[in-house]
Design a protein around this motif. Structure first.
Motif, PDB file in Angstrom:
ATOM      1  N   SER A 233       0.833  -1.202   0.000  1.00  0.00           N
ATOM      2  CA  SER A 233       0.000   0.000   0.000  1.00  0.00           C
ATOM      3  C   SER A 233       0.866   1.250   0.000  1.00  0.00           C
ATOM      4  O   SER A 233       0.560   2.227  -0.697  1.00  0.00           O
ATOM      5  CB  SER A 233      -0.945  -0.005   1.204  1.00  0.00           C
ATOM      6  OG  SER A 233      -0.204  -0.066   2.413  1.00  0.00           O
ATOM      7  N   TYR A 234       1.967   1.226   0.748  1.00  0.00           N
ATOM      8  CA  TYR A 234       2.875   2.374   0.726  1.00  0.00           C
ATOM      9  C   TYR A 234       3.614   2.459  -0.601  1.00  0.00           C
ATOM     10  O   TYR A 234       3.817   3.550  -1.141  1.00  0.00           O
ATOM     11  CB  TYR A 234       3.869   2.282   1.883  1.00  0.00           C
ATOM     12  CG  TYR A 234       4.919   3.361   1.820  1.00  0.00           C
ATOM     13  CD1 TYR A 234       4.619   4.667   2.199  1.00  0.00           C
ATOM     14  CD2 TYR A 234       6.200   3.077   1.352  1.00  0.00           C
ATOM     15  CE1 TYR A 234       5.576   5.666   2.119  1.00  0.00           C
ATOM     16  CE2 TYR A 234       7.159   4.069   1.272  1.00  0.00           C
ATOM     17  CZ  TYR A 234       6.841   5.363   1.656  1.00  0.00           C
ATOM     18  OH  TYR A 234       7.793   6.348   1.569  1.00  0.00           O
ATOM     19  N   ASN A 240      -2.388   6.287  -6.491  1.00  0.00           N
ATOM     20  CA  ASN A 240      -2.327   5.258  -7.536  1.00  0.00           C
ATOM     21  C   ASN A 240      -3.116   3.994  -7.186  1.00  0.00           C
ATOM     22  O   ASN A 240      -2.917   2.953  -7.808  1.00  0.00           O
ATOM     23  CB  ASN A 240      -0.865   4.879  -7.808  1.00  0.00           C
ATOM     24  CG  ASN A 240      -0.058   6.043  -8.345  1.00  0.00           C
ATOM     25  OD1 ASN A 240      -0.558   6.832  -9.142  1.00  0.00           O
ATOM     26  ND2 ASN A 240       1.183   6.174  -7.885  1.00  0.00           N
ATOM     27  N   GLY A 241      -3.992   4.117  -6.197  1.00  0.00           N
ATOM     28  CA  GLY A 241      -4.808   2.961  -5.820  1.00  0.00           C
ATOM     29  C   GLY A 241      -4.152   2.075  -4.779  1.00  0.00           C
ATOM     30  O   GLY A 241      -4.283   0.847  -4.836  1.00  0.00           O
ATOM     31  N   ALA A 245      -4.460  -2.019  -3.829  1.00  0.00           N
ATOM     32  CA  ALA A 245      -3.221  -2.793  -3.959  1.00  0.00           C
ATOM     33  C   ALA A 245      -2.868  -3.492  -2.653  1.00  0.00           C
ATOM     34  O   ALA A 245      -2.443  -4.652  -2.653  1.00  0.00           O
ATOM     35  CB  ALA A 245      -2.080  -1.875  -4.394  1.00  0.00           C
ATOM     36  N   GLY A 246      -3.042  -2.786  -1.525  1.00  0.00           N
ATOM     37  CA  GLY A 246      -2.755  -3.392  -0.231  1.00  0.00           C
ATOM     38  C   GLY A 246      -3.657  -4.568   0.070  1.00  0.00           C
ATOM     39  O   GLY A 246      -3.200  -5.625   0.525  1.00  0.00           O
ATOM     40  N   LEU A 247      -4.958  -4.400  -0.206  1.00  0.00           N
ATOM     41  CA  LEU A 247      -5.901  -5.490   0.048  1.00  0.00           C
ATOM     42  C   LEU A 247      -5.650  -6.671  -0.885  1.00  0.00           C
ATOM     43  O   LEU A 247      -5.697  -7.836  -0.463  1.00  0.00           O
ATOM     44  CB  LEU A 247      -7.337  -4.987  -0.124  1.00  0.00           C
ATOM     45  CG  LEU A 247      -7.854  -4.029   0.955  1.00  0.00           C
ATOM     46  CD1 LEU A 247      -9.213  -3.473   0.572  1.00  0.00           C
ATOM     47  CD2 LEU A 247      -7.931  -4.730   2.302  1.00  0.00           C
ATOM     48  N   SER A 321      -5.965   3.869   4.201  1.00  0.00           N
ATOM     49  CA  SER A 321      -5.817   5.252   3.769  1.00  0.00           C
ATOM     50  C   SER A 321      -4.824   5.982   4.645  1.00  0.00           C
ATOM     51  O   SER A 321      -4.003   6.767   4.173  1.00  0.00           O
ATOM     52  CB  SER A 321      -7.186   5.958   3.809  1.00  0.00           C
ATOM     53  OG  SER A 321      -8.091   5.352   2.914  1.00  0.00           O
ATOM     54  N   CYS A 322      -4.888   5.710   5.962  1.00  0.00           N
ATOM     55  CA  CYS A 322      -3.926   6.319   6.881  1.00  0.00           C
ATOM     56  C   CYS A 322      -2.511   5.846   6.595  1.00  0.00           C
ATOM     57  O   CYS A 322      -1.549   6.618   6.655  1.00  0.00           O
ATOM     58  CB  CYS A 322      -4.306   5.991   8.328  1.00  0.00           C
ATOM     59  SG  CYS A 322      -5.856   6.745   8.866  1.00  0.00           S
TER      60      CYS A 322
END
Length: 422
Positions: A233-234, A240-241, A245-247, A321-322
């Motif tokens: 995610s970072y 860029n989504g 991407a993290g999930l 998001s954080c």
């Protein structure tokens, strides 16, 4: 094979299969099956009674402060779980003792010391369950211990078996190549090189999870999934989504890690029943392929009948998001001081030191075999996050096993104790 990992569920399954296929053991099998149904009945009745008393949150046997209210607040209590007791009977004594030692070190010593730094190391306004506060220390120190112990054994086993790996040929690379192409098409925020990196990291995490599950029967794939969430995610970034991407990377990593754990458990059962490892592997492949078709259909049915995961999805979206808006390199992901990375480095160094000492003692000190009494860092790490309640249950299982063996060692060996897993 080297560490003789128990994999309690796989061991229980194998013993159950074997008792029905003994050529001269009809009488013995009858005793074992009788023991199975008696234990099953007792466990079922106890679970039903417990469910009746626990119909409301905060009630039931598991809510009884067995060792006092202060100990209960620190997750030290007897959970009255027949599952944990049964698993404890199957696990080696040192595994259960390591779990209990880990619970005492973390919840009785470390976490109270860190909580005294509230307002200095993290904000005093945060709740105890916030990842930005004390919960962040619990989660990431536990993950660091698991990775430290698992990575040591991964490297050790890789060095020992490197020659055998180079001689074997496998067609699995074709499937990796396929997913590297397909996954970015489904999730546009993930690129092919993101998936490639995930596949390079996955074997290490899968080994760590399988090693821990082989000792305790606990799969902690969700904790390893957090690593993927933080990393990808970072890397992708919010604009860029990064949330998707993290999930997606978390799901990809968890499917690999959890499937590996299940396959190794099946290998344990296959080894004890003299089943072909190749048959076990291809059966797992067939089951995984069927799951790719069946699981979306089942999810569609549930989605039509219920609203699944709305609140949880909102929470994860907010958390991600954080994360992607933070500066990962400065550890503002958790909004804690530099005490956390220092604690992680200290934990990792202790894991490596303990493992190195264990290996040296096992190799050079053969008279008293002191290495048998050194706690396992992997087992100690699990209660760092979960608490000590299940460790107490498993130690009760060890105590019952010890009493049974002292009372009638022959009967305990004949019936084994896999039945209590039901």
């Amino acid at each position: 094979m080297k560490y003789n990992l128990t994999y309690p569920s796989g061991t229980a399954t194998a013993y159950l299969i074997n008792c029905f296929h003994t050529p001269k053991g009809a009488k013995l099998a009858k005793k074992q099956v009788g023991s199975l149904f008696k234990t099953f009945g007792a466990s079922f009745i106890f679970a039903a009674v417990e469910w009746i008393f626990a119909r409301e949150e905060g009630h039931g046997f598991g809510s009884i402060p067995t060792f006092g209210s202060q100990a209960y607040a620190k997750r030290f209590y007897f959970d009255f779980s027949s599952t944990y007791i049964g698993v404890g009977m199957l696990c080696p004594y040192m595994v259960n003792i390591s779990l209990l030692i880990g619970a005492i070190v973390s919840w009785a010593i470390m976490w109270p010391m860190i909580e005294e730094k509230k307002g200095d190391w993290y904000s005093a306004k945060l709740s105890a369950t916030s990842l930005h506060g004390i919960q962040g220390y619990r989660v990431f120190i536990a993950i660091a211990m698991m990775l430290g112990d698992g990575l040591f054994h991964f490297v050790y086993m890789l060095v020992v078996t490197i020659s055998s790996f180079t001689k074997r040929k496998s067609g699995e690379e074709n499937y990796s190549v396929i997913s590297i192409i397909v996954v970015p098409i489904i999730f546009h925020s993930l690129k092919w090189y993101h998936v490639l990196v995930a596949y390079l990291i996955a074997p290490i995490l899968a080994f760590c999870n399988s090693y821990g599950a082989g000792l305790t029967d606990w799969s902690l794939a969700s904790n390893y999934g957090k690593i993927a969430i933080l990393t990808f995610s970072y890397w992708v970034g919010l604009e860029n989504g990064g949330v998707i991407a993290g999930l997606a990377s978390c799901g990809l990593m968890m499917s690999i890690v959890d499937t590996t754990y299940a396959l190794m458990g099946d290998f344990k059962a296959g080894y004890l029943t003299l089943t072909s490892p190749r048959s076990m592997f291809f059966s797992q492949l067939i089951g995984t392929a069927m799951g790719c078709v069946i699981t979306p259909l089942v999810l569609r049915i549930f989605n039509n009948a219920y609203r699944l995961g709305d609140q949880e999805a909102h929470t994860r979206h907010h958390m991600l998001s954080c994360i992607v808006e933070s500066h990962y390199s400065e550890w503002k992901v958790l909004e804690v001081s530099q005490a956390l990375p220092q604690a992680l480095y200290l934990v990792l160094s202790h894991c490596y030191s303990i493992n190195l000492m264990t290996q040296l003692l096992e190799k050079f000190e053969t008279k008293y075999r002191i290495y048998r009494f050194i706690p396992s860092p992997m087992c100690m790490a699990i209660p760092f996050y979960l608490g000590g309640y299940f460790a107490i249950d498993m130690c009760v299982g060890s105590l019952l096993l010890l009493i049974w063996q002292r009372y009638d060692k022959r009967l305990a060996k004949i019936l084994d104790l896999q039945w209590l897993l039901v």
